[in-house]
Scaffold this motif. Structure first.
Motif, PDB file in Angstrom:
ATOM      1  N   ASN A   1       0.831  -1.208   0.000  1.00  0.00           N
ATOM      2  CA  ASN A   1       0.000   0.000   0.000  1.00  0.00           C
ATOM      3  C   ASN A   1       0.865   1.257   0.000  1.00  0.00           C
ATOM      4  OD1 ASN A   1      -2.744   0.882  -0.017  1.00  0.00           O
ATOM      5  ND2 ASN A   1      -2.482   1.644   2.061  1.00  0.00           N
ATOM      6  N   LEU A   2       1.997   1.191  -0.690  1.00  0.00           N
ATOM      7  CA  LEU A   2       2.948   2.301  -0.694  1.00  0.00           C
ATOM      8  C   LEU A   2       3.227   2.784  -2.110  1.00  0.00           C
ATOM      9  CD1 LEU A   2       5.659   1.039   1.843  1.00  0.00           C
ATOM     10  CD2 LEU A   2       3.896   2.770   2.264  1.00  0.00           C
ATOM     11  N   VAL A   3       3.236   4.106  -2.277  1.00  0.00           N
ATOM     12  CA  VAL A   3       3.762   4.745  -3.480  1.00  0.00           C
ATOM     13  C   VAL A   3       4.945   5.578  -3.011  1.00  0.00           C
ATOM     14  CG1 VAL A   3       3.324   6.349  -5.367  1.00  0.00           C
ATOM     15  CG2 VAL A   3       1.508   4.808  -4.603  1.00  0.00           C
ATOM     16  N   VAL A   4       6.152   5.198  -3.428  1.00  0.00           N
ATOM     17  CA  VAL A   4       7.375   5.795  -2.895  1.00  0.00           C
ATOM     18  C   VAL A   4       8.139   6.488  -4.007  1.00  0.00           C
ATOM     19  CG1 VAL A   4       9.492   5.358  -1.600  1.00  0.00           C
ATOM     20  CG2 VAL A   4       7.474   3.932  -1.192  1.00  0.00           C
ATOM     21  N   ALA A   5       8.682   7.658  -3.709  1.00  0.00           N
ATOM     22  CA  ALA A   5       9.410   8.456  -4.688  1.00  0.00           C
ATOM     23  C   ALA A   5      10.624   7.714  -5.237  1.00  0.00           C
ATOM     24  CB  ALA A   5       9.855   9.776  -4.057  1.00  0.00           C
ATOM     25  N   ASP A   6      11.028   8.100  -6.434  1.00  0.00           N
ATOM     26  CA  ASP A   6      12.266   7.609  -7.025  1.00  0.00           C
ATOM     27  C   ASP A   6      13.470   8.241  -6.314  1.00  0.00           C
ATOM     28  OD1 ASP A   6      10.908   6.167  -9.162  1.00  0.00           O
ATOM     29  OD2 ASP A   6      10.515   8.133 -10.065  1.00  0.00           O
ATOM     30  N   GLY A   7      14.669   7.708  -6.587  1.00  0.00           N
ATOM     31  CA  GLY A   7      15.901   8.311  -6.086  1.00  0.00           C
ATOM     32  C   GLY A   7      16.232   7.920  -4.663  1.00  0.00           C
ATOM     33  N   ASP A   8      17.193   8.630  -4.082  1.00  0.00           N
ATOM     34  CA  ASP A   8      17.604   8.386  -2.708  1.00  0.00           C
ATOM     35  C   ASP A   8      16.616   9.052  -1.755  1.00  0.00           C
ATOM     36  OD1 ASP A   8      19.850   6.978  -3.508  1.00  0.00           O
ATOM     37  OD2 ASP A   8      21.143   8.752  -3.495  1.00  0.00           O
ATOM     38  N   LEU A   9      16.273   8.333  -0.691  1.00  0.00           N
ATOM     39  CA  LEU A   9      15.322   8.864   0.288  1.00  0.00           C
ATOM     40  C   LEU A   9      15.985   8.972   1.654  1.00  0.00           C
ATOM     41  CD1 LEU A   9      13.395   6.906  -1.781  1.00  0.00           C
ATOM     42  CD2 LEU A   9      11.723   8.158  -0.435  1.00  0.00           C
ATOM     43  N   ASP A  10      15.796  10.105   2.279  1.00  0.00           N
ATOM     44  CA  ASP A  10      16.444  10.385   3.557  1.00  0.00           C
ATOM     45  C   ASP A  10      15.615   9.810   4.697  1.00  0.00           C
ATOM     46  OD1 ASP A  10      18.032  11.335   5.553  1.00  0.00           O
ATOM     47  OD2 ASP A  10      17.349  13.414   5.413  1.00  0.00           O
ATOM     48  N   LEU A  11      15.550   8.482   4.746  1.00  0.00           N
ATOM     49  CA  LEU A  11      14.838   7.819   5.835  1.00  0.00           C
ATOM     50  C   LEU A  11      15.367   6.407   5.999  1.00  0.00           C
ATOM     51  CD1 LEU A  11      12.703   5.702   4.325  1.00  0.00           C
ATOM     52  CD2 LEU A  11      11.404   7.787   3.988  1.00  0.00           C
ATOM     53  N   VAL A  12      15.090   5.850   7.153  1.00  0.00           N
ATOM     54  CA  VAL A  12      15.448   4.466   7.473  1.00  0.00           C
ATOM     55  C   VAL A  12      14.177   3.634   7.465  1.00  0.00           C
ATOM     56  CG1 VAL A  12      16.304   2.932   9.291  1.00  0.00           C
ATOM     57  CG2 VAL A  12      17.479   5.091   8.820  1.00  0.00           C
ATOM     58  N   VAL A  13      14.230   2.478   6.828  1.00  0.00           N
ATOM     59  CA  VAL A  13      13.098   1.551   6.831  1.00  0.00           C
ATOM     60  C   VAL A  13      13.221   0.603   8.018  1.00  0.00           C
ATOM     61  CG1 VAL A  13      12.057  -0.429   5.656  1.00  0.00           C
ATOM     62  CG2 VAL A  13      12.662   1.619   4.351  1.00  0.00           C
ATOM     63  N   VAL A  14      12.168   0.544   8.809  1.00  0.00           N
ATOM     64  CA  VAL A  14      12.055  -0.471   9.859  1.00  0.00           C
ATOM     65  C   VAL A  14      11.163  -1.568   9.298  1.00  0.00           C
ATOM     66  CG1 VAL A  14      11.359  -0.951  12.225  1.00  0.00           C
ATOM     67  CG2 VAL A  14      12.308   1.296  11.629  1.00  0.00           C
ATOM     68  N   LEU A  15      11.763  -2.686   8.940  1.00  0.00           N
ATOM     69  CA  LEU A  15      11.047  -3.756   8.245  1.00  0.00           C
ATOM     70  C   LEU A  15      10.549  -4.792   9.244  1.00  0.00           C
ATOM     71  CD1 LEU A  15      10.259  -4.729   5.396  1.00  0.00           C
ATOM     72  CD2 LEU A  15      12.367  -6.075   5.367  1.00  0.00           C
ATOM     73  N   LEU A  16       9.236  -4.964   9.288  1.00  0.00           N
ATOM     74  CA  LEU A  16       8.625  -5.889  10.235  1.00  0.00           C
ATOM     75  C   LEU A  16       8.709  -7.314   9.702  1.00  0.00           C
ATOM     76  CD1 LEU A  16       5.394  -3.942  11.279  1.00  0.00           C
ATOM     77  CD2 LEU A  16       7.752  -3.640  12.040  1.00  0.00           C
ATOM     78  N   GLU A  17       9.424  -8.150  10.424  1.00  0.00           N
ATOM     79  CA  GLU A  17       9.522  -9.565  10.073  1.00  0.00           C
ATOM     80  C   GLU A  17       9.084 -10.451  11.232  1.00  0.00           C
ATOM     81  OE1 GLU A  17      13.557  -9.922   8.560  1.00  0.00           O
ATOM     82  OE2 GLU A  17      12.855  -9.436   6.531  1.00  0.00           O
ATOM     83  N   ASN A  18       8.335  -9.871  12.173  1.00  0.00           N
ATOM     84  CA  ASN A  18       7.765 -10.643  13.287  1.00  0.00           C
ATOM     85  C   ASN A  18       6.473 -11.281  12.801  1.00  0.00           C
ATOM     86  OD1 ASN A  18       6.770  -7.917  13.168  1.00  0.00           O
ATOM     87  ND2 ASN A  18       5.762  -8.215  15.144  1.00  0.00           N
ATOM     88  N   ASP A  19       6.557 -12.515  12.377  1.00  0.00           N
ATOM     89  CA  ASP A  19       5.445 -13.154  11.659  1.00  0.00           C
ATOM     90  C   ASP A  19       4.810 -14.323  12.415  1.00  0.00           C
ATOM     91  OD1 ASP A  19       7.557 -14.900  11.504  1.00  0.00           O
ATOM     92  OD2 ASP A  19       7.568 -15.053   9.318  1.00  0.00           O
ATOM     93  N   GLN A  20       4.948 -14.336  13.734  1.00  0.00           N
ATOM     94  CA  GLN A  20       4.368 -15.422  14.511  1.00  0.00           C
ATOM     95  C   GLN A  20       2.838 -15.321  14.520  1.00  0.00           C
ATOM     96  OE1 GLN A  20       6.492 -13.093  15.748  1.00  0.00           O
ATOM     97  NE2 GLN A  20       8.439 -14.202  15.765  1.00  0.00           N
ATOM     98  N   VAL A  21       2.157 -16.479  14.417  1.00  0.00           N
ATOM     99  CA  VAL A  21       0.688 -16.532  14.440  1.00  0.00           C
ATOM    100  C   VAL A  21       0.268 -17.642  15.400  1.00  0.00           C
ATOM    101  CG1 VAL A  21      -1.428 -16.867  13.120  1.00  0.00           C
ATOM    102  CG2 VAL A  21       0.546 -15.748  12.050  1.00  0.00           C
ATOM    103  N   THR A  22      -0.656 -17.326  16.299  1.00  0.00           N
ATOM    104  CA  THR A  22      -1.225 -18.345  17.185  1.00  0.00           C
ATOM    105  C   THR A  22      -2.744 -18.263  17.100  1.00  0.00           C
ATOM    106  OG1 THR A  22      -1.257 -16.879  19.122  1.00  0.00           O
ATOM    107  CG2 THR A  22       0.726 -18.207  18.777  1.00  0.00           C
ATOM    108  N   MET A  23      -3.382 -19.407  17.282  1.00  0.00           N
ATOM    109  CA  MET A  23      -4.849 -19.443  17.319  1.00  0.00           C
ATOM    110  C   MET A  23      -5.293 -20.571  18.217  1.00  0.00           C
ATOM    111  SD  MET A  23      -5.527 -20.638  13.369  1.00  0.00           S
ATOM    112  CE  MET A  23      -4.637 -19.195  12.789  1.00  0.00           C
ATOM    113  N   ASP A  24      -6.510 -20.444  18.756  1.00  0.00           N
ATOM    114  CA  ASP A  24      -6.996 -21.489  19.648  1.00  0.00           C
ATOM    115  C   ASP A  24      -8.389 -21.944  19.230  1.00  0.00           C
ATOM    116  OD1 ASP A  24      -8.867 -19.635  20.670  1.00  0.00           O
ATOM    117  OD2 ASP A  24      -7.576 -19.070  22.340  1.00  0.00           O
ATOM    118  N   ALA A  25      -8.882 -22.949  19.933  1.00  0.00           N
ATOM    119  CA  ALA A  25     -10.165 -23.558  19.573  1.00  0.00           C
ATOM    120  C   ALA A  25     -11.341 -22.625  19.809  1.00  0.00           C
ATOM    121  CB  ALA A  25     -10.359 -24.850  20.370  1.00  0.00           C
TER     122      ALA A  25
END
Length: 374
Positions: free
Chosen positions: A74-98
């Protein structure tokens, strides 16, 4: 490009944070489903919610510009170098119960969460099958499709408050969830770390309120519930037919999904639109115009307006680097060689064309980074 805020000391502290990996090679074109966007200063990959919280607190304290990214759908990001740091979420744990309680890390692939719930016989999110992106993004814009939305099943979100640095579970009722909206959208006040859902346990779907899906399954009333696996299969079939399920080899799926939200207008505006269609295209087309009651007025179909404004599937044609999908006019696509500038130009053309014909201004659904449609 230099940025004094990302000092060697901050870099070293990030590298020493538990469950964090630093990545200096990845670009936004690698991270987004549009395959567009330039290079951030750094990508910080976080494997746990605790790592996300620690990294965001550290960067905020040092006034380092950051963007939290997960599925990039859901991102439209500018071309070129961007003055920001990406914090990439890779916490993908899923739990479910009855009892139907599902807890998913913000970095979990959303469709994998849906698939696991359906496999467990849990109902309520099967209509949201095939939507690209992450679990953490679903409450931010109250993701919805085929008559269902995340607000129907969301109990609470685990939220990092960037003002205070505190992490707490926030009830769904406090998010002001509405059509494609929450009070987290277009703000940077909080980071969703996990979501909790309450699903049904009888193996049946949410009521089939959306006509296209109901017709595909043979439902005859708006409250029928069907086996969750059957509904998921039908939704995936419908979405594949519209290029709305990501397939890397298919450029029709190099998109941000539905690019414009369905506009909610005053009934008098809907009447005026219908009259214009009646005068230009005849009674039959005008009588089929989608218009539904909605808070604040009536909801019209963005795709329907785009098509009646003269934009066809695949517009502007073969060879254009950015085109409307050949399967669905509501998706703007990168045909493999587009730049963000190409996509933005097409978005403006479609928005302005609809406004010129109908007097209705379509609003983009994606989040814009470093670039604007205006």
């Amino acid at each position: 490009m230099t940025d004094s805020s990302l000092t060697p000391d901050i870099h070293a502290r990030l590298a020493q944070t538990a469950d964090v990996t630093l990545d200096e090679a990845t670009t936004f074109a690698d991270l987004t489903t549009l395959h567009l966007g330039g290079r951030p200063r750094l990508v910080v990959r976080c494997a746990t919610a605790a790592a996300v919280s620690e990294v965001v607190r550290l960067l905020d304290a040092a006034s380092v510009p950051l963007l939290v990214v997960a599925g990039g759908s859901n991102l439209v990001v500018a071309d070129g170098d961007l003055d920001l740091v990406v914090v990439l979420l890779e916490n993908d744990q899923v739990t479910m119960d009855a009892a139907g309680r599902v807890v998913a890390g913000a970095g979990a692939e959303w469709d994998a969460v849906v698939a696991a719930a359906v496999d467990a016989g849990l109902g309520g999110i099967e209509c949201l099958s095939g939507i690209p992106g992450s679990a953490g993004a679903t409450p931010v814009q109250n993701v919805g499709a085929y008559g269902a939305e995340i607000a129907d099943v969301l109990v609470q979100v685990l939220l990092l408050d960037r003002t205070t640095g505190e992490v707490s579970w926030v009830p769904a009722v406090d998010l002001d969830l509405a059509y494609r909206y929450s009070n987290l959208k277009f703000t940077s006040r909080g980071v969703v770390l996990a979501i909790e859902l309450q699903l049904t346990t009888d193996g049946l779907s949410a009521p089939l309120r959306f006509g296209e899906l109901a017709r595909r399954l043979g439902a005859t009333s708006g409250e029928e519930r069907w086996p969750v696996a059957d509904v998921r299969a039908a939704v995936l079939e419908l979405r594949h037919g519209k290029g709305m399920v990501v397939v890397e080899s298919d450029h029709d799926t190099w998109s941000a999904g539905s690019f414009f939200t369905n506009p909610v207008v005053d009934p008098s505006v809907a009447d005026a639109v219908q009259l214009l269609v009646r005068e230009s295209r005849g009674d039959e087309d005008a009588d089929r115009m989608p218009r539904f009651p909605a808070p604040g007025g009536e909801k019209l179909s963005a795709a329907w307006l785009i098509e009646r404004a003269g934009f066809t599937r695949g517009y502007p044609g073969e060879g254009a680097p950015a085109r409307l999908s050949t399967k669905h006019t509501l998706a703007l696509t990168n045909r493999g060689s587009a730049t963000t500038a190409d996509l933005v130009a097409l978005a403006r053309e479609v928005r302005d064309g609809v406004r010129e014909v109908f007097g209705v201004t379509l609003v983009p659904e994606p989040v814009w980074i470093g670039v604007s449609i205006d």
